[in-house]
Every structure is written in structure tokens, then in C-alpha cells.
Design a protein around this motif. Structure first.
Motif: not given
Lengths: 131, 109
Positions: A17, A19-22, A58, A78-79, A81, A90, A92
Motif C-alpha cells: 500500500r 497510504p499517502i496516495m491511497d 512522491l 520511498t516508503y 506499507e 502491517r 511500514d
């Protein structure tokens, strides 16, 4: 089934995932990541997966990777999940990509959060979350 | 000082006695010293593993626009603040190493 052998290669089913860009990969279901304790990173993905997750949108970092033949290359990352659905885990961590990478690879930085048993005699891969 | 009665594998016990004799000779308390020292090292390892949880920051240029313990929480904060995520740099309190191996170490003879 979360983990299993494909021929002699141990695999771990995960969902990746951003999460930042969904964004989620795969959009439906799971992807089998190669368990690679020789890779010191968290997660290595092919370039198209990196793009599908919009991770390239990102700001990315670069770092040097030393290949098994001693050659040095630069990855982009980058980061993200990582979700292990059956274990409700879960994690990261840093996800990186490299030209010509074709597999999703789970490395030692990810695996350090798991109890992993490779039973080659019975062809069983057991994965549990650290308590 | 606590006193424990524990059971360990024969081979481990043999090795423990050898190490205690090597380090402390026939002095009283040698076994306890080795076990105490080994456990302290083990606890340090466990503490290090437990403290490996990272926190994350989102940066727009040099400015921190959000900070959270997980990427999910970070995404929530960005959404609430209506911050456009494109181009943000995500950094972790646990920085990645600048180089990493992707396979077997090759040791040159």
C-alpha cells in the motif's frame, strides 16, 4: 495460504500500500513476494508496480545496492506499507525499485518482524508475527 | 539476588561450564556470572528490536507538513490538512543505510 514454496523458492503473500496516495497493489487479491534473506532492504518491486502504487509521484531517494556479482547500482525508493492479510500484520518500510527487476522481493528489513521457518524437508514455509 | 532453578540442554550446559571455567576458573559464582552476562546481552538485543519502530515525516521542500508514527496516520493528517501529496518527501526517524546488499556477500580470497 500466506506462505509456501514455488519449486524451491519460498514465497510470502502480501499486499503493498501507498497510504499517502491511497493506492494498493494488487488492486484486488495479493502478490507473492520472494523471501530473500540475502537482500538487506525492506521491499524491492518492479518499476511498473512502483508506478501503479504512484510511489513515483512522491519525492524519491536513491541508494546504492550491491548485486551478488559485486556490481553496484542505484535504486529509487520511498516508503510504503506491507500488509500480510492472514497474519493481520502491517509494516511500514522503504520500498525501492530497480531496472529489470521482475519480482516483488521481501528482504531482511521486512523479515526481521516475522518468525520464519523454512522446512525444505516437508516443503513448508511457516510465517508468524513476532510477539 | 534471585535464585532460579532452570533446565537446559546437556550440550548447552557443557558449553556453559566450559565458558565459566575459562572465564572465572574455579571461583564460586562463575556459572551465575556467565548466565547473567548472557541474559543482559540478550535483553539489549530484544530492547533494540523493540525500539526499532519508526516515525514518519512528510516534507514539502524543507518544511515538515505532517508527522506521525505510521504511514496510515501520516496519510490521514495530510488528508485532514488538505495537503496535496504529490511531490512530498517522506522520511523516517529510522534512516535507511546508504548502501545495501541484494544477495550473497562475495568474499575475495
Amino acid at each position: 495460504m500466506t506462505s509456501y514454496f514455488l519449486n524451491l523458492t519460498p514465497l510470502l503473500e502480501i499486499v503493498v500500500r501507498n497510504p499517502i496516495m491511497d493506492k494498493t497493489f494488487p488492486a484486488d487479491g495479493r502478490v507473492a513476494a520472494v523471501i530473500d534473506t540475502g537482500f538487506e532492504g525492506f521491499l524491492l518491486v518492479p518499476e511498473d508496480v512502483f508506478e501503479k502504487l504512484s510511489l513515483n509521484q512522491l519525492a524519491v531517494d536513491k541508494r546504492e545496492l550491491t548485486l551478488p556479482n559485486g556490481r553496484r547500482v542505484y535504486s529509487t525508493g520511498t516508503y510504503c506499507e506491507v500488509v500480510i492479510p492472514d497474519l493481520d500484520v502491517r509494516l511500514d518500510g522503504f520500498v525501492e525499485t530497480l531496472e529489470r527487476v521482475r519480482e516483488v522481493v521481501a528482504g531482511a528489513d521486512l523479515l526481521q518482524n516475522l518468525k520464519l521457518t523454512l522446512n525444505y524437508c516437508l516443503r513448508i514455509v511457516e510465517v508468524e508475527a513476532c510477539r | 539476588m534471585g535464585t532460579l532453578t532452570i533446565s537446559i540442554d546437556d550440550e548447552v550446559e557443557k558449553k556453559l561450564r566450559e565458558v565459566a571455567t575459562r572465564l572465572y576458573g574455579s571461583r564460586r559464582g562463575g556459572l551465575s556470572n556467565v548466565i547473567e552476562s548472557a541474559l543482559k546481552n540478550y535483553y539489549t538485543l530484544l530492547d533494540k528490536a523493540a525500539s526499532s519502530e519508526a516515525s514518519f515525516k512528510a516534507l514539502k521542500g524543507d518544511t515538515v507538513v505532517a508527522e506521525a508514527n505510521t504511514l496510515d496516520e501520516l496519510a490521514e493528517i495530510l488528508k485532514k490538512k488538505r495537503i496535496e501529496p504529490r511531490g512530498l518527501r517522506i522520511v523516517s526517524s529510522k534512516p535507511i543505510s546508504s548502501t545495501a546488499y541484494t544477495g550473497y556477500r562475495i568474499i575475495k580470497a
